[in-house]
Motif scaffolding. Structure first.
Motif, PDB file in Angstrom:
ATOM      1  N   ARG A  89      -6.962  -4.615   5.490  1.00  0.00           N
ATOM      2  CA  ARG A  89      -5.601  -4.099   5.417  1.00  0.00           C
ATOM      3  C   ARG A  89      -4.840  -4.392   6.703  1.00  0.00           C
ATOM      4  NH1 ARG A  89      -5.258   1.793   2.545  1.00  0.00           N
ATOM      5  NH2 ARG A  89      -6.064   1.165   0.534  1.00  0.00           N
TER       6      ARG A  89
ATOM      7  N   PHE B 201       0.839  -1.190   0.000  1.00  0.00           N
ATOM      8  CA  PHE B 201       0.000   0.000   0.000  1.00  0.00           C
ATOM      9  C   PHE B 201       0.877   1.244   0.000  1.00  0.00           C
ATOM     10  CE2 PHE B 201      -2.499  -3.390   1.864  1.00  0.00           C
ATOM     11  CZ  PHE B 201      -3.671  -3.294   1.156  1.00  0.00           C
ATOM     12  N   ASN B 202       0.339   2.346  -0.483  1.00  0.00           N
ATOM     13  CA  ASN B 202       1.022   3.646  -0.508  1.00  0.00           C
ATOM     14  C   ASN B 202       2.344   3.592  -1.265  1.00  0.00           C
ATOM     15  OD1 ASN B 202      -1.045   4.706   1.043  1.00  0.00           O
ATOM     16  ND2 ASN B 202      -0.024   4.200   2.955  1.00  0.00           N
TER      17      ASN B 202
ATOM     18  N   ASN C 171       4.790   4.528  -4.643  1.00  0.00           N
ATOM     19  CA  ASN C 171       4.914   5.673  -5.537  1.00  0.00           C
ATOM     20  C   ASN C 171       5.764   5.390  -6.774  1.00  0.00           C
ATOM     21  OD1 ASN C 171       3.449   7.124  -3.704  1.00  0.00           O
ATOM     22  ND2 ASN C 171       5.223   8.050  -2.710  1.00  0.00           N
TER      23      ASN C 171
ATOM     24  N   SER D  45     -11.022   7.225   4.891  1.00  0.00           N
ATOM     25  CA  SER D  45     -11.016   6.087   3.979  1.00  0.00           C
ATOM     26  C   SER D  45     -11.675   4.868   4.600  1.00  0.00           C
ATOM     27  CB  SER D  45      -9.593   5.753   3.534  1.00  0.00           C
ATOM     28  OG  SER D  45      -8.818   5.333   4.634  1.00  0.00           O
TER      29      SER D  45
ATOM     30  N   THR E 120      -6.909   5.905   7.106  1.00  0.00           N
ATOM     31  CA  THR E 120      -7.345   7.125   7.776  1.00  0.00           C
ATOM     32  C   THR E 120      -8.821   7.009   8.078  1.00  0.00           C
ATOM     33  OG1 THR E 120      -7.866   8.193   5.692  1.00  0.00           O
ATOM     34  CG2 THR E 120      -5.626   8.501   6.549  1.00  0.00           C
TER      35      THR E 120
END
Length: 185
Positions: free
Chosen positions: A73, A6-7, A9, A85, A82
């Motif tokens: 998750r 996740f997250n 880039n 979300s 968050t």
């Protein structure tokens, strides 16, 4: 889920995640080819088309029930979601059935279960009251329409019996017909 990063880039990380997705599709015999090359370029149109297909597939094959993405998750060791979300993820299954797309910016905090049930009960009672009122109004409308229709039939039979009634512009029959056939302005 434990293999998904996740997250991310970088294009390399995107490729790893798409390979995981391809393997899951193959395992579950989903024949949709994933356009990894175009998806990793992050062009809006390509991503939108793939997301639309994914949503359609979800709507067709998901058996129902709640799906909590944040909990999935956490179970896979992903970063905590968050508050916005987690709300959007929890409501996505219900929103898909309503035909709307939830947005994170419009998310509201969860309401306690008892208060929510009380609100639902109050709203259902209000709906029942409104339905009763509508039924009463429809019955009253039909009653007065039937009276006006009877008057119209009496006038028509009187005119058929004596056609001279319709020729006089200042007759009672003409005035009644004017009222019956007037339209709203």
């Amino acid at each position: 889920m434990s293999r998904v990063k996740f997250n991310v880039n970088t294009e390399y990380a995107y490729l790893q995640n798409f390979k995981v997705l391809q393997n899951v599709f193959a395992k579950h015999q989903v024949d949709k080819p994933i356009p990894v090359e175009s998806l990793t370029k992050c062009r809006m149109q390509d991503n939108l088309e793939f997301l639309q297909w994914t949503k359609k597939y979800w709507d067709q094959h998901y058996p129902g029930g709640d799906y909590d993405a944040a909990a999935r998750r956490k179970a896979s060791g992903g970063p905590p979601a968050t508050a916005g979300s987690s709300r959007a993820g929890a409501s996505s299954a219900g929103a898909a059935r309503r035909g709307t797309t939830p947005t994170i910016g419009a998310a509201r905090p969860r309401v306690a279960g008892a208060a929510s049930a009380a609100n639902v009960s109050a709203l259902q009672q209000e709906i029942a009251t409104q339905k009763e009122a509508i039924a009463g109004l429809e019955k009253e409308r039909d009653f007065y329409f039937a009276k006006l229709r009877d008057i119209e039939l009496l006038l028509q039979s009187a005119i058929e019996a004596d056609p001279e009634l319709e020729k006089d512009d200042d007759s009672l029959v003409k005035h009644i017909q004017g009222i019956l056939y007037s339209t709203e302005v």
